[in-house]
Design an enzyme around this catalytic site. Structure first.
Site, PDB file in Angstrom:
ATOM      1  N   GLY A 165       0.766  -1.163  -0.004  1.00 19.15           N
ATOM      2  CA  GLY A 165      -0.058  -0.143   0.036  1.00 19.15           C
ATOM      3  C   GLY A 165       0.764   1.151  -0.089  1.00 19.15           C
ATOM      4  O   GLY A 165       1.804   1.453   0.779  1.00 19.15           O
ATOM      5  N   ALA A 166       0.772   2.288  -0.901  1.00 23.07           N
ATOM      6  CA  ALA A 166       1.689   3.163  -1.201  1.00 23.07           C
ATOM      7  C   ALA A 166       2.147   3.993   0.274  1.00 23.07           C
ATOM      8  O   ALA A 166       3.300   3.941   0.300  1.00 23.07           O
ATOM      9  CB  ALA A 166       0.935   4.030  -2.351  1.00 23.07           C
ATOM     10  N   GLN A 226      -5.551  -9.053  -2.275  1.00 22.38           N
ATOM     11  CA  GLN A 226      -5.399  -7.919  -1.487  1.00 22.38           C
ATOM     12  C   GLN A 226      -6.928  -7.467  -1.079  1.00 22.38           C
ATOM     13  O   GLN A 226      -7.246  -7.002   0.253  1.00 22.38           O
ATOM     14  CB  GLN A 226      -4.702  -6.509  -2.044  1.00 22.38           C
ATOM     15  CG  GLN A 226      -3.309  -6.682  -1.897  1.00 22.38           C
ATOM     16  CD  GLN A 226      -3.002  -7.077  -3.295  1.00 22.38           C
ATOM     17  OE1 GLN A 226      -3.644  -7.719  -4.057  1.00 22.38           O
ATOM     18  NE2 GLN A 226      -1.593  -6.686  -3.893  1.00 22.38           N
ATOM     19  N   ASP A 269      -1.622   4.576  -6.325  1.00 23.25           N
ATOM     20  CA  ASP A 269       0.194   4.801  -5.836  1.00 23.25           C
ATOM     21  C   ASP A 269       0.795   5.598  -6.580  1.00 23.25           C
ATOM     22  O   ASP A 269       1.935   5.937  -5.983  1.00 23.25           O
ATOM     23  CB  ASP A 269       0.457   3.322  -6.548  1.00 23.25           C
ATOM     24  CG  ASP A 269      -0.159   1.960  -5.752  1.00 23.25           C
ATOM     25  OD1 ASP A 269      -1.388   1.721  -5.995  1.00 23.25           O
ATOM     26  OD2 ASP A 269       0.599   1.531  -4.749  1.00 23.25           O
TER      27      ASP A 269
HETATM   28  O1  MRU Z   1       0.666  -4.131  -4.465  1.00 25.33           O
HETATM   29  P1  MRU Z   1       0.098  -3.322  -3.264  1.00 25.33           P
HETATM   30  O2  MRU Z   1      -0.729  -4.303  -2.339  1.00 25.33           O
HETATM   31  O3  MRU Z   1       1.188  -2.569  -2.567  1.00 25.33           O
HETATM   32  O4  MRU Z   1      -1.191  -2.288  -4.221  1.00 25.33           O
HETATM   33  C1  MRU Z   1      -1.796  -1.486  -3.338  1.00 25.33           C
HETATM   34  C2  MRU Z   1      -2.544  -0.413  -4.101  1.00 25.33           C
HETATM   35  O5  MRU Z   1      -2.691  -0.764  -5.173  1.00 25.33           O
HETATM   36  C3  MRU Z   1      -3.459   0.467  -3.195  1.00 25.33           C
HETATM   37  O6  MRU Z   1      -4.723   0.558  -3.892  1.00 25.33           O
HETATM   38  C4  MRU Z   1      -2.691   1.612  -3.212  1.00 25.33           C
HETATM   39  O7  MRU Z   1      -1.302   1.415  -2.627  1.00 25.33           O
HETATM   40  C5  MRU Z   1      -3.335   2.588  -2.398  1.00 25.33           C
HETATM   41  S1  MRU Z   1      -3.158   2.261  -0.642  1.00 25.33           S
HETATM   42  C6  MRU Z   1      -4.014   3.604   0.052  1.00 25.33           C
END
Ligand code: MRU
Length: 348
Positions: free
Chosen positions: A50-51, A198, A239
């Site tokens: 998650g970013a 996720q 992201d």
């Molecule tokens: O590969 P991930 O699980 O890190 O991807 C996360 C996402 O795409 C989320 O939707 C994004 O980071 C927003 S989190 C507030």
């Protein structure tokens, strides 16, 4: 209380404790990152993901790098720079990672004249400030995001943009949690989000923990549920958002946005200012992480395709700003985002 996804334990000699998100929903266990290599691995393997959470976790990297004994601060600064460069190779898409590392690098350079002890303290203070700011930004985004949510709404989300994706209560899910606290009667549909699930593993876990009424959908069911008239709002995180409002998010978000447009359903993206990359004009310039094909053909250690099957695994896609009804940040709301409106939003 939201789960503590990223937590620093102890003083300057402490360590980073992360929820191991690869183990959810069956086990809530933690990994302790006590070295830069372990932190890199945690980010790369999506133990922390998650970013915003990636950015906050990475901010503590320089603190860990500066722990080794040194007589001179110059040597510590060199270690911090090296650690920042190394951590920046862990994942390419979420700009929060680079934003956090650059902020820590700048703090380290600014304090290069201090004693080693004071230098270490200043790094820890900065990383902790970044974490606190993330918690605060989540709260603010939740309040702005909740204004899109009316009682009786069905809300579709994709991937996980909750407490597990941040240091606070989340981005997209902060809107949901805030709306619930405002006693709005809502129902959330969570796409399972192939290949790493996720939505199924993390978003459903968070929603059920907070007793938010929710239903899990396979990704290919979203169109049907929209057609049935049960989705009134789509809300996701991001992201990396380009200067014109194009937004990269988990693979599948673009498809959901196209579906939302066709069904005349508003599509709202909730993301802090640390997710904006104003140095790039459009989403075409966002680097899209490609992960190993095994995540598609052998997810979670079980083969689901013939041996040797070729698979493509982009982890993110870009939703063009024309498909986005609004972007919510901790500063407020950018309606019908485009380059001029994004610029105006960030004008001091
Ligand atoms: O590969 P991930 O699980 O890190 O991807 C996360 C996402 O795409 C989320 O939707 C994004 O980071 C927003 S989190 C507030």
């Amino acid at each position: 209380m939201p789960v503590k996804t990223v937590e620093w334990r102890g003083g300057v000699d402490g360590f980073l404790r992360l929820v191991d998100q690869t183990r959810l929903p069956t086990e809530l266990v933690y990994v302790d990152a006590k070295s830069i290599e372990r932190l890199w691995h945690a980010i790369q393997r999506l133990e922390v993901r998650g970013a915003p959470a990636i950015g906050v976790a990475a901010a503590f990297g320089p603190v860990i790098a500066a722990q080794k004994p040194a007589v001179e601060t110059r040597a510590l600064l060199a270690r911090v720079e090296k650690a920042c460069n190394y951590l920046a190779t862990s994942r390419p898409t979420a700009v929060n990672l680079f934003w956090a590392l650059e902020r820590m690098r700048a703090e380290a350079r600014r304090n290069a004249g201090l004693s080693p002890a004071a230098f270490r303290k200043s790094l820890l203070a900065e990383a902790k400030a970044l974490l606190r700011e993330d918690v605060d930004m989540c709260r603010r985004m939740g309040r702005f995001g909740a204004t899109f949510i009316k009682g009786g709404m069905g809300i579709l989300t994709h991937c996980n943009a909750g407490a597990l994706a941040t240091a606070g209560m989340g981005t997209a899910l902060a809107s949901v949690f805030t709306a619930r606290r405002q006693k709005k009667r809502i129902h959330v549909f969570s796409d399972e989000t192939r290949p790493l699930l996720q939505g199924a593993r993390l978003t459903m876990w968070e929603l059920m923990r907070e007793r938010v009424p929710c239903t899990l959908l396979c990704d290919n069911m979203a169109a049907q549920v929209m057609k049935e008239g049960r989705v009134h709002l789509v809300v996701t995180g991001a992201d990396r958002i380009a200067a014109n409002g194009d937004a990269a998010n988990k693979i599948g978000t673009y498809g959901v946005a196209v579906l939302a447009k066709y069904h005349r359903i508003p599509m709202v993206i909730v993301a802090p200012s640390s997710t904006f990359d104003l140095s790039i004009a459009s989403g075409r310039e966002i680097p899209i992480e490609e992960r190993g094909a095994h995540e598609v053909v052998e997810p979670f250690g079980r083969r689901t395709a013939p041996a040797g099957a070729h698979a493509y695994c982009p982890a993110f896609d870009v939703t063009p700003h024309e498909l986005i009804t609004a972007i919510v940040t901790e500063r407020g709301i950018i309606r019908a985002p485009n380059a001029a409106r994004v610029r105006a939003h960030f004008r001091p």
